[in-house]
Design a protein around this motif. Structure first.
Motif, PDB file in Angstrom:
ATOM      1  N   LEU A   8     -33.359 -31.910  -1.013  1.00  0.00           N
ATOM      2  CA  LEU A   8     -33.151 -33.329  -0.732  1.00  0.00           C
ATOM      3  C   LEU A   8     -31.735 -33.607  -0.225  1.00  0.00           C
ATOM      4  O   LEU A   8     -31.501 -34.640   0.408  1.00  0.00           O
ATOM      5  CB  LEU A   8     -33.434 -34.173  -1.975  1.00  0.00           C
ATOM      6  CG  LEU A   8     -34.898 -34.275  -2.399  1.00  0.00           C
ATOM      7  CD1 LEU A   8     -35.019 -35.104  -3.675  1.00  0.00           C
ATOM      8  CD2 LEU A   8     -35.750 -34.898  -1.291  1.00  0.00           C
ATOM      9  N   ARG A   9     -30.804 -32.705  -0.471  1.00  0.00           N
ATOM     10  CA  ARG A   9     -29.435 -32.877   0.023  1.00  0.00           C
ATOM     11  C   ARG A   9     -29.268 -32.342   1.446  1.00  0.00           C
ATOM     12  O   ARG A   9     -28.214 -32.537   2.049  1.00  0.00           O
ATOM     13  CB  ARG A   9     -28.449 -32.160  -0.911  1.00  0.00           C
ATOM     14  CG  ARG A   9     -28.319 -32.800  -2.280  1.00  0.00           C
ATOM     15  CD  ARG A   9     -27.226 -32.117  -3.088  1.00  0.00           C
ATOM     16  NE  ARG A   9     -27.134 -32.657  -4.432  1.00  0.00           N
ATOM     17  CZ  ARG A   9     -27.323 -31.945  -5.539  1.00  0.00           C
ATOM     18  NH1 ARG A   9     -27.593 -30.652  -5.460  1.00  0.00           N
ATOM     19  NH2 ARG A   9     -27.223 -32.517  -6.726  1.00  0.00           N
ATOM     20  N   ASP A  10     -30.273 -31.686   1.959  1.00  0.00           N
ATOM     21  CA  ASP A  10     -30.214 -31.109   3.304  1.00  0.00           C
ATOM     22  C   ASP A  10     -30.672 -32.165   4.314  1.00  0.00           C
ATOM     23  O   ASP A  10     -31.853 -32.531   4.329  1.00  0.00           O
ATOM     24  CB  ASP A  10     -31.118 -29.877   3.368  1.00  0.00           C
ATOM     25  CG  ASP A  10     -31.062 -29.180   4.726  1.00  0.00           C
ATOM     26  OD1 ASP A  10     -30.633 -29.806   5.710  1.00  0.00           O
ATOM     27  OD2 ASP A  10     -31.472 -28.007   4.797  1.00  0.00           O
ATOM     28  N   PRO A  11     -29.783 -32.670   5.177  1.00  0.00           N
ATOM     29  CA  PRO A  11     -30.173 -33.712   6.145  1.00  0.00           C
ATOM     30  C   PRO A  11     -31.318 -33.282   7.050  1.00  0.00           C
ATOM     31  O   PRO A  11     -32.186 -34.092   7.399  1.00  0.00           O
ATOM     32  CB  PRO A  11     -28.892 -33.954   6.947  1.00  0.00           C
ATOM     33  CG  PRO A  11     -27.780 -33.498   6.052  1.00  0.00           C
ATOM     34  CD  PRO A  11     -28.347 -32.344   5.282  1.00  0.00           C
ATOM     35  N   GLY A  12     -31.320 -32.005   7.431  1.00  0.00           N
ATOM     36  CA  GLY A  12     -32.397 -31.517   8.283  1.00  0.00           C
ATOM     37  C   GLY A  12     -33.750 -31.586   7.594  1.00  0.00           C
ATOM     38  O   GLY A  12     -34.768 -31.923   8.207  1.00  0.00           O
ATOM     39  N   MET A  13     -33.771 -31.252   6.309  1.00  0.00           N
ATOM     40  CA  MET A  13     -35.008 -31.348   5.545  1.00  0.00           C
ATOM     41  C   MET A  13     -35.470 -32.799   5.439  1.00  0.00           C
ATOM     42  O   MET A  13     -36.667 -33.104   5.543  1.00  0.00           O
ATOM     43  CB  MET A  13     -34.817 -30.763   4.142  1.00  0.00           C
ATOM     44  CG  MET A  13     -34.788 -29.251   4.098  1.00  0.00           C
ATOM     45  SD  MET A  13     -36.375 -28.517   4.586  1.00  0.00           S
ATOM     46  CE  MET A  13     -36.179 -26.875   3.906  1.00  0.00           C
ATOM     47  N   LEU A  14     -34.526 -33.704   5.250  1.00  0.00           N
ATOM     48  CA  LEU A  14     -34.893 -35.119   5.148  1.00  0.00           C
ATOM     49  C   LEU A  14     -35.543 -35.612   6.429  1.00  0.00           C
ATOM     50  O   LEU A  14     -36.452 -36.450   6.403  1.00  0.00           O
ATOM     51  CB  LEU A  14     -33.655 -35.960   4.819  1.00  0.00           C
ATOM     52  CG  LEU A  14     -33.060 -35.756   3.417  1.00  0.00           C
ATOM     53  CD1 LEU A  14     -31.836 -36.639   3.240  1.00  0.00           C
ATOM     54  CD2 LEU A  14     -34.095 -36.070   2.338  1.00  0.00           C
ATOM     55  N   VAL A  15     -35.069 -35.113   7.571  1.00  0.00           N
ATOM     56  CA  VAL A  15     -35.697 -35.466   8.842  1.00  0.00           C
ATOM     57  C   VAL A  15     -37.147 -35.000   8.860  1.00  0.00           C
ATOM     58  O   VAL A  15     -38.063 -35.757   9.231  1.00  0.00           O
ATOM     59  CB  VAL A  15     -34.920 -34.853  10.030  1.00  0.00           C
ATOM     60  CG1 VAL A  15     -35.694 -35.039  11.330  1.00  0.00           C
ATOM     61  CG2 VAL A  15     -33.549 -35.487  10.152  1.00  0.00           C
TER      62      VAL A  15
ATOM     63  N   VAL B 110     -36.643 -25.705 -10.994  1.00  0.00           N
ATOM     64  CA  VAL B 110     -37.369 -26.660 -10.158  1.00  0.00           C
ATOM     65  C   VAL B 110     -36.458 -27.807  -9.765  1.00  0.00           C
ATOM     66  O   VAL B 110     -36.416 -28.230  -8.602  1.00  0.00           O
ATOM     67  CB  VAL B 110     -38.617 -27.176 -10.904  1.00  0.00           C
ATOM     68  CG1 VAL B 110     -39.266 -28.322 -10.119  1.00  0.00           C
ATOM     69  CG2 VAL B 110     -39.616 -26.051 -11.113  1.00  0.00           C
ATOM     70  N   ARG B 111     -35.681 -28.280 -10.734  1.00  0.00           N
ATOM     71  CA  ARG B 111     -34.777 -29.413 -10.463  1.00  0.00           C
ATOM     72  C   ARG B 111     -33.742 -29.034  -9.407  1.00  0.00           C
ATOM     73  O   ARG B 111     -33.499 -29.802  -8.458  1.00  0.00           O
ATOM     74  CB  ARG B 111     -34.077 -29.833 -11.755  1.00  0.00           C
ATOM     75  CG  ARG B 111     -33.047 -30.941 -11.572  1.00  0.00           C
ATOM     76  CD  ARG B 111     -32.419 -31.322 -12.913  1.00  0.00           C
ATOM     77  NE  ARG B 111     -31.381 -32.317 -12.744  1.00  0.00           N
ATOM     78  CZ  ARG B 111     -30.124 -32.053 -12.432  1.00  0.00           C
ATOM     79  NH1 ARG B 111     -29.752 -30.778 -12.218  1.00  0.00           N
ATOM     80  NH2 ARG B 111     -29.235 -33.014 -12.312  1.00  0.00           N
ATOM     81  N   ASP B 112     -33.144 -27.860  -9.545  1.00  0.00           N
ATOM     82  CA  ASP B 112     -32.123 -27.429  -8.581  1.00  0.00           C
ATOM     83  C   ASP B 112     -32.730 -27.240  -7.188  1.00  0.00           C
ATOM     84  O   ASP B 112     -32.109 -27.581  -6.177  1.00  0.00           O
ATOM     85  CB  ASP B 112     -31.474 -26.123  -9.044  1.00  0.00           C
ATOM     86  CG  ASP B 112     -30.584 -26.311 -10.265  1.00  0.00           C
ATOM     87  OD1 ASP B 112     -30.194 -27.474 -10.528  1.00  0.00           O
ATOM     88  OD2 ASP B 112     -30.291 -25.316 -10.944  1.00  0.00           O
ATOM     89  N   GLY B 113     -33.947 -26.678  -7.142  1.00  0.00           N
ATOM     90  CA  GLY B 113     -34.604 -26.479  -5.852  1.00  0.00           C
ATOM     91  C   GLY B 113     -34.917 -27.792  -5.167  1.00  0.00           C
ATOM     92  O   GLY B 113     -34.724 -27.942  -3.953  1.00  0.00           O
ATOM     93  N   VAL B 114     -35.379 -28.768  -5.934  1.00  0.00           N
ATOM     94  CA  VAL B 114     -35.684 -30.096  -5.381  1.00  0.00           C
ATOM     95  C   VAL B 114     -34.418 -30.759  -4.853  1.00  0.00           C
ATOM     96  O   VAL B 114     -34.377 -31.269  -3.720  1.00  0.00           O
ATOM     97  CB  VAL B 114     -36.359 -30.982  -6.447  1.00  0.00           C
ATOM     98  CG1 VAL B 114     -36.415 -32.440  -5.985  1.00  0.00           C
ATOM     99  CG2 VAL B 114     -37.763 -30.474  -6.749  1.00  0.00           C
ATOM    100  N   LEU B 115     -33.360 -30.756  -5.683  1.00  0.00           N
ATOM    101  CA  LEU B 115     -32.119 -31.427  -5.279  1.00  0.00           C
ATOM    102  C   LEU B 115     -31.481 -30.754  -4.068  1.00  0.00           C
ATOM    103  O   LEU B 115     -30.958 -31.427  -3.172  1.00  0.00           O
ATOM    104  CB  LEU B 115     -31.140 -31.446  -6.455  1.00  0.00           C
ATOM    105  CG  LEU B 115     -31.518 -32.349  -7.633  1.00  0.00           C
ATOM    106  CD1 LEU B 115     -30.498 -32.227  -8.758  1.00  0.00           C
ATOM    107  CD2 LEU B 115     -31.636 -33.800  -7.180  1.00  0.00           C
ATOM    108  N   ALA B 116     -31.533 -29.426  -4.021  1.00  0.00           N
ATOM    109  CA  ALA B 116     -30.937 -28.712  -2.896  1.00  0.00           C
ATOM    110  C   ALA B 116     -31.608 -29.095  -1.585  1.00  0.00           C
ATOM    111  O   ALA B 116     -30.945 -29.293  -0.559  1.00  0.00           O
ATOM    112  CB  ALA B 116     -31.040 -27.204  -3.122  1.00  0.00           C
TER     113      ALA B 116
END
Length: 401
Positions: free
Chosen positions: A223-230, A215-221
């Protein structure tokens, strides 16, 4: 996750026309009504809540924000529970708890207790949106999953609409407690139907061994994606402005120059029907014209709708509300689908994060923009426009198909 593949393939899923298929469709449609009918049961009567409990507009809106915040923070937790006991039992537990809390809420002796109960309702209600689509994917034959998911989502739309409009006439007759009681009874009936009909899971297999992605790795991955943050940022900004519009427009319509009673002003939520259509239409258009273009167009439509609510003309205000709602749900429909398509790692966490930002934005801005109402509707509408313009600019610069 590490599971016996032969076990997961041995069950093809309920086929269309079977008893199990019908039970799942009706049960999850009812679960959608129970969840979103209860979550938004106070939104249509916020002026009545404010007057009765002697609080300001922003404080009254906390009765909505605390429920959506509870849902936002509980999504990952319900996913964790479901991995251990199964999705169907987890959803039934969530519905059972929320049923009891929904019937207790009208008995709250004061405003603080009301907020606590609404928070607990949100925490319980998070179990349905967190698990319903995954349950469908495991229990319905792959040929019919898309249709089944659409029927479930229509249930959430109907629930959100009924929960908002049914409370107004009752609140007009007997105050906010009677209004919330009506919403609670509606949700309780729907929850009982869902608990009774949703069949035992046959496609779920308890995970064994170490998951491929934690779960932690999936969340961090994600959150590190700029497109997802948009996409996450857009969900927070647009949903926040959208909920704030509905939270405070009722206060405006009850005052001069409109002077509408709560039984009438609460019916503005029928504008949601525009969103029911636009979300599916926008999804189809995105497939042919590209997600970015359609999403930006929907945000522009949202902005136009907000601007139309500014004049003191009831027809213009209601038309603007319909346009705003149509644009918002179109953008939401595209963005939520985009999240699932974009995620390469941790798809479950990607979806959960979208819900977290979506309902988190609803909780924060749905409350905070109430302080802009001190200068009147212009204050709220201007703040909503700023949120939408920020979302538009951010998406224009960063989002890509």
């Amino acid at each position: 996750m590490s599971v016996d593949a032969s076990l997961t393939r041995s069950w093809a899923g309920h086929d269309a026309g079977s008893s199990g298929y019908r039970r799942i469709l009706i049960g999850l449609f009812a679960a959608g009504i129970a969840t979103f009918g209860q979550m938004y049961s106070t939104q249509g009567i916020l002026p009545t809540v404010a007057h009765a409990l002697e609080v300001d507009e922003a404080s009254a809106a906390l009765t909505v924000s605390m429920a959506t915040l509870g849902l936002a923070v509980s999504v990952l937790g319900w996913s964790w529970i479901a991995d251990r006991i199964g999705r169907a039992p987890a959803m039934k537990i969530a519905l059972s708890i929320s049923l009891v809390l929904g019937l207790l809420t009208p008995l709250a002796p004061g405003f603080t207790t009301l907020l606590v109960l609404r928070s607990l309702e949100g925490l319980a209600l998070g179990g349905v949106p967190a698990l319903a689509v995954a349950y469908l994917a495991e229990e319905i034959h792959v040929r019919h999953v898309s249709l089944a998911a659409a029927i479930y989502i229509s249930g959430t739309t109907v629930g959100g609409l009924l929960g908002r409009v049914i409370t107004g006439p009752f609140a007009d007759l007997g105050g906010w407690r009677l209004g919330v009681t009506a919403g609670g009874v509606l949700s309780a009936i729907a929850a009982i139907i869902a608990i009774t009909l949703i069949p035992r899971a046959r496609g779920w297999v308890r995970p064994t061994g170490k998951p491929e992605t934690s779960v932690r790795d999936g969340v961090l991955a994600n959150l590190r994606d700029p497109g997802m943050l948009v996409l996450y940022g857009q969900a927070a900004l647009l949903m926040g402005g959208f909920v704030a519009t509905y939270n405070y427009l009722g206060f405006r319509l009850e005052r001069e120059p409109f002077g509408l009673p709560v039984a009438i002003s609460s019916q503005i939520f029928f504008a949601y029907l525009g969103g029911t259509v636009s979300s599916s239409v926008a999804g189809r258009l995105a497939a042919t014209h590209g997600r970015r273009k359609v999403m930006l167009t929907c945000v522009v439509i949202t902005i136009v709708g907000v601007a139309m609510t500014l004049p003191d003309n009831l027809a213009m205000v209601l038309t603007g509300l319909f346009v705003l709602t149509t644009g918002f749900f179109g953008a939401h429909g595209v963005a939520s689908g985009w999240v699932g398509a974009r995620a390469r790692v941790g798809k479950a966490q990607a979806s959960a994060l979208y819900n977290l930002f979506y309902y988190g934005g609803s909780s924060l801005f749905g409350w905070l923009l109430g302080y802009a109402y001190v200068v009147g509707w212009w204050g709220v509408a201007t703040a909503v426009l700023l949120l939408a313009l920020t979302s538009l600019t951010w998406s224009w610069l960063a989002a890509r198909d």
